[in-house]
Design a protein around this motif. Structure first.
Motif, short mmCIF file in Angstrom:
data_model
loop_
_atom_site.label_atom_id
_atom_site.label_comp_id
_atom_site.label_asym_id
_atom_site.label_seq_id
_atom_site.Cartn_x
_atom_site.Cartn_y
_atom_site.Cartn_z
N LYS A 31 1.01 -1.17 0.07
CA LYS A 31 0.00 -0.05 0.04
C LYS A 31 1.00 1.46 0.01
O LYS A 31 0.46 2.24 -0.74
CB LYS A 31 -1.11 -0.12 1.38
CG LYS A 31 -1.69 1.21 1.47
CD LYS A 31 -3.04 1.22 0.46
CE LYS A 31 -4.23 0.48 0.85
NZ LYS A 31 -5.20 0.51 -0.02
N PRO A 132 -5.60 4.61 -9.71
CA PRO A 132 -5.37 3.31 -9.25
C PRO A 132 -6.13 2.75 -8.02
O PRO A 132 -6.78 3.55 -7.22
CB PRO A 132 -4.14 3.34 -8.79
CG PRO A 132 -3.52 4.45 -9.42
CD PRO A 132 -4.60 5.57 -9.46
N MET A 133 -6.38 1.63 -8.15
CA MET A 133 -7.03 0.85 -6.98
C MET A 133 -6.08 0.82 -5.78
O MET A 133 -6.54 1.25 -4.70
CB MET A 133 -7.14 -0.72 -7.14
CG MET A 133 -8.27 -1.24 -8.10
SD MET A 133 -9.65 -1.34 -7.51
CE MET A 133 -10.91 -1.95 -8.88
N GLY A 134 -4.72 0.66 -5.88
CA GLY A 134 -4.18 0.54 -4.97
C GLY A 134 -3.25 -0.53 -4.84
O GLY A 134 -2.12 -0.81 -5.50
N ARG A 212 -8.67 -7.25 4.22
CA ARG A 212 -9.68 -6.16 3.72
C ARG A 212 -9.30 -4.97 4.20
O ARG A 212 -8.74 -4.94 5.33
CB ARG A 212 -11.24 -6.46 4.13
CG ARG A 212 -12.10 -5.43 3.56
CD ARG A 212 -13.45 -5.79 3.97
NE ARG A 212 -14.39 -4.81 3.33
CZ ARG A 212 -15.08 -4.72 2.30
NH1 ARG A 212 -15.02 -6.17 1.27
NH2 ARG A 212 -15.96 -3.94 1.86
N ASP A 216 -7.06 -4.00 -2.18
CA ASP A 216 -8.29 -3.47 -2.63
C ASP A 216 -9.01 -4.17 -3.45
O ASP A 216 -10.38 -4.18 -3.47
CB ASP A 216 -7.77 -2.30 -3.38
CG ASP A 216 -7.48 -1.11 -2.51
OD1 ASP A 216 -8.05 -0.79 -1.52
OD2 ASP A 216 -6.10 -0.89 -2.37
N VAL A 217 -8.55 -5.22 -4.28
CA VAL A 217 -9.19 -6.36 -5.04
C VAL A 217 -8.50 -7.50 -5.29
O VAL A 217 -7.31 -7.35 -5.23
CB VAL A 217 -9.76 -5.60 -6.36
CG1 VAL A 217 -8.35 -5.29 -6.88
CG2 VAL A 217 -10.50 -6.56 -7.14
N THR A 235 -12.98 -11.80 2.20
CA THR A 235 -13.47 -10.62 2.74
C THR A 235 -13.27 -9.45 1.72
O THR A 235 -13.96 -8.53 1.84
CB THR A 235 -13.30 -10.18 4.20
OG1 THR A 235 -12.09 -10.00 4.60
CG2 THR A 235 -14.02 -11.40 4.98
N PRO A 237 -12.95 -7.49 -1.72
CA PRO A 237 -13.42 -7.61 -2.75
C PRO A 237 -12.97 -8.61 -3.88
O PRO A 237 -11.89 -8.40 -4.20
CB PRO A 237 -13.68 -6.17 -3.41
CG PRO A 237 -13.83 -5.49 -2.10
CD PRO A 237 -12.77 -6.15 -1.30
N VAL A 238 -13.84 -9.42 -4.41
CA VAL A 238 -13.27 -10.31 -5.67
C VAL A 238 -13.97 -10.09 -6.97
O VAL A 238 -14.96 -9.86 -7.09
CB VAL A 238 -13.65 -11.92 -5.11
CG1 VAL A 238 -13.18 -12.75 -6.18
CG2 VAL A 238 -12.90 -12.16 -3.88
N THR A 424 -9.94 2.36 -10.18
CA THR A 424 -11.51 2.85 -9.69
C THR A 424 -11.54 4.26 -9.81
O THR A 424 -10.67 4.84 -10.88
CB THR A 424 -11.53 2.67 -8.20
OG1 THR A 424 -12.72 3.19 -7.75
CG2 THR A 424 -10.18 3.41 -7.41
#
Lengths: 437, 437
Positions: A31, A132-134, A212, A216-217, A235, A237-238, A424
């Motif tokens: 992260k 970006p999602m991260g 989680r 992030d994904v 937990t 997100p998939v 995102t």
């Protein structure tokens, strides 16, 4: 990977807190590293992709040697020849993998795209930006090229990646990840952008699924068992990928030659892939004309046919048609096998697809405009082909430039996922002291 | 709803197969009903919304009588006055709820929008179309207006909805759902488009969370416990909504009057909502000027202040500043309380937000272009406000027309979710017999 639906509960119980801590630490470092990349320019990212490609080629000997250990272990464990081939890394394959990274550098940067924007009546200026999602988590099976693919797609879209590869490719992946991380550092980017948690085994994979807030994904790539386990356990997100129980429907009005070509391409151009056809439905009015030729052609191509009674009655002499059961309608063969059914009309075809599809891709071959429109509107799959092969459901074929997988879920991404699907959005609102009345 | 993190494991064990069967049957009927709606025209859907509004108003007596039962039970159970007020349905409120449905009818239809489209070099014609999700599950707490809201948003976006409301509103919801279903049938649409599973209690809610494949997305709306439980328990993809630990940062260069107005609006315009500010960060160079006035204004507005030492030192006489702890930085008060910290510079402000934010909304008040750009680029929240109140993170305020919730996750939807966020996409590919070479 051997995490199966049955074993996963045990995994949860077995994981020690130290594994959880270690994997969370990996995710936390990812992260932090991702922040450096989120604001990096396209030219920085593209230069890094080139450096990764060069580093992989330069490390060919090291990678091939590590891969040999995996191959030896695979042979000792009786791995099937097809799987051994997918596991193998040769100097030529390493060049191809490196070239794919260079091609990624040529694609537009999804980050920073303004998805929506407007100025409101009160003067607020709105922009919805792609960001970006991260941290992207990736859980996959034996093929070590996925390690590089995933790292490249994540890097280009501004994300850090945490990788959990199959144990069968552990030695190859370890060396490849180390090479990639070192190359990132030579570019002034954090090596933590590409990390593996293979060292923590299955408990590590479970810890990743529970990270989680740090991850992030999560994108699982592999067999149905792997994907089911990740969906149930995670937990985070998939994005569910890849199961394709794909149908080709030959309408009463279909051009028979076109129908045959599309059928054969959809079924036989490559059999082990998710966009290959698994069931053929034929309108009863077309059956007598179309099926004898089609069944003969399938037979010649070495395809085993499971059919209903009407199909069996139309089989050419010498071609065996196995009796199709509900299991055949439900099965993604991923092999030279097909289920064939004669249907009364378009309604019956739609009914059949609705009952049995996995929602990946369906094709209709028709000359009837209304039939094509109803097929498109009334079926609810990620891709609908009209007079085209099901094999076109592919990020490269649809012009997305690159593909991290094919989503069969409806949330976030549906169908082939390219770089944009690894991002995102963020609302950015500029005011001049605006407050809500 | 009283499903909490602690009780949910017990719920899973307690659910009987009959509850699972019953809820899956509801979901299956919803899926079938959704097909009729997926291809319905906008005018059909808008007419249905009008009919729902009329039916609710016509059933005012019935609804108010049922609501009285819920209110009586609430009073008997010692429900707080604020919650009783949110639970109450009066004739005036029913008119307002019906009007919201009519406003939905006035919004554009998201279904059918072409999101991307092109013709490939090989002649394939591609369109990526917006299509309904199918079945939307909604798990929410006591407010019965959410029942109508959710049904209206789902209907407008072409989806069926399966509702699980709080037991506190059970009688109201039962009548409202029956009224809506009857009204749909008068419009020639299936009543199964709007169903409740309240009759199956908490085991029913758990069964809904496990109805993967039958329910396409689950939206929990309520407190943090409810959302956490749904995220952990659900195998259906979830959109997480609503927790907002929201920051306002007053930069060294901020206009003090603008900063004060934005602070007060963000904190006090409405305190119990997710886009209200919870922490104020002040650049040390602005602190001596800004904080005494700001703290006095917060005190006058009845806001309890938790501050660091630098803040306490600047408090006007007679204003008590409680010592802020890490718990304060982490807390979404949802009340007339605020945490206040003096930070050394923009970097320290960004650092603080990164550590404590829930990723909902952050605001900067500044006259410094570079500071605004860094705040926007380096923070990773759903919405970033520059010189505007945090209270603008709202579907209505941002012009989305309607809102089903505010997503704080990155997958699928981020920030306020309107009608488009209740849809997915479908690739439609037209060829002329195209096959892959």
């Amino acid at each position: 990977m051997a995490i199966t639906a049955d074993s996963s509960v045990g995994l949860v119980d077995a994981r020690g807190a130290d594994v959880v801590d270690a994997v969370e630490d990996v995710a936390r470092r990812a992260k932090i590293a991702s922040r450096a990349l989120a604001t990096a320019s396209r030219s920085t990212k593209d230069a890094a992709l080139g450096a990764l490609a060069d580093a992989l080629v330069a490390a060919t000997d090291e990678i091939v040697a590590a891969n040999a250990l995996d191959l030896d272990r695979g042979r000792t464990n009786g791995m099937a020849p097809g799987l051994l081939d997918r596991l193998a890394l040769t100097p030529e394959r390493i060049v191809a993998i490196a070239d794919a990274l260079r091609e990624l550098a040529g694609l537009p940067d999804p980050v920073g795209e303004v998805v929506r924007g407007s100025t409101l009546p009160n003067g607020l200026r709105l922009r919805q930006l792609r960001v970006p999602m991260g941290v992207v988590g990736m859980i996959y099976e034996a093929r070590p090229n996925v390690t590089v693919d995933a790292a490249g797609l994540a890097l280009k879209s501004g994300n850090a990646v945490v990788l959990r590869g199959g144990s069968a490719a552990a030695s190859s992946n370890e060396v490849v990840v180390a090479v990639l991380a070192r190359a990132l550092e030579t570019q002034g980017l954090p090596g933590d952008l590409v990390q593996s948690i293979d060292a923590w085994g299955r408990p590590g994979a479970v810890a990743l699924m529970h990270a989680r807030g740090l991850v992030d994904v999560l994108v699982p790539r592999g067999g149905a068992d792997l994907i089911r386990t990740v969906v149930r356990e995670s937990t985070v997100p998939v994005i569910e990928t890849g199961v394709g129980n794909v149908h080709v429907y030959v309408d009463a009005s279909a051009d028979p030659a076109m129908a045959l070509e599309i059928l054969l391409n959809s079924k036989t151009q490559r059999v082990g892939v998710c966009n290959a056809a698994e069931t053929l439905l034929v309108h009863t009015d077309a059956a007598a004309d179309f099926l004898p030729t089609a069944l003969a052609a399938l037979g010649e191509a070495g395809v085993v046919v499971h059919g209903d009674e009407a199909t069996a009655a139309l089989a050419p002499d010498g071609l065996e048609v196995l009796a199709a059961t509900d299991e055949d309608w439900a099965t993604e063969y991923l092999a030279a096998e097909i289920a064939v059914r004669v249907v009364a009309d378009l309604d019956a075809a739609i009914e059949h697809v609705r009952e049995w599809t996995s929602g990946h891709t369906e094709a209709i071959v028709t000359r009837d405009l209304q039939a094509s429109q109803r097929f498109v509107a009334e079926l609810d799959s990620a891709a609908i082909m009209v007079n085209a092969s099901t094999r076109f459901t592919d990020g490269g074929q649809l012009g997305l430039g690159a593909e991290i997988g094919i989503s069969t879920q409806k949330l976030h991404a549906r169908g082939p996922m390219g770089l944009a699907e690894l991002t995102t959005t963020k609302w950015v609102v500029h005011g001049d002291g605006h407050v809500r009345p």
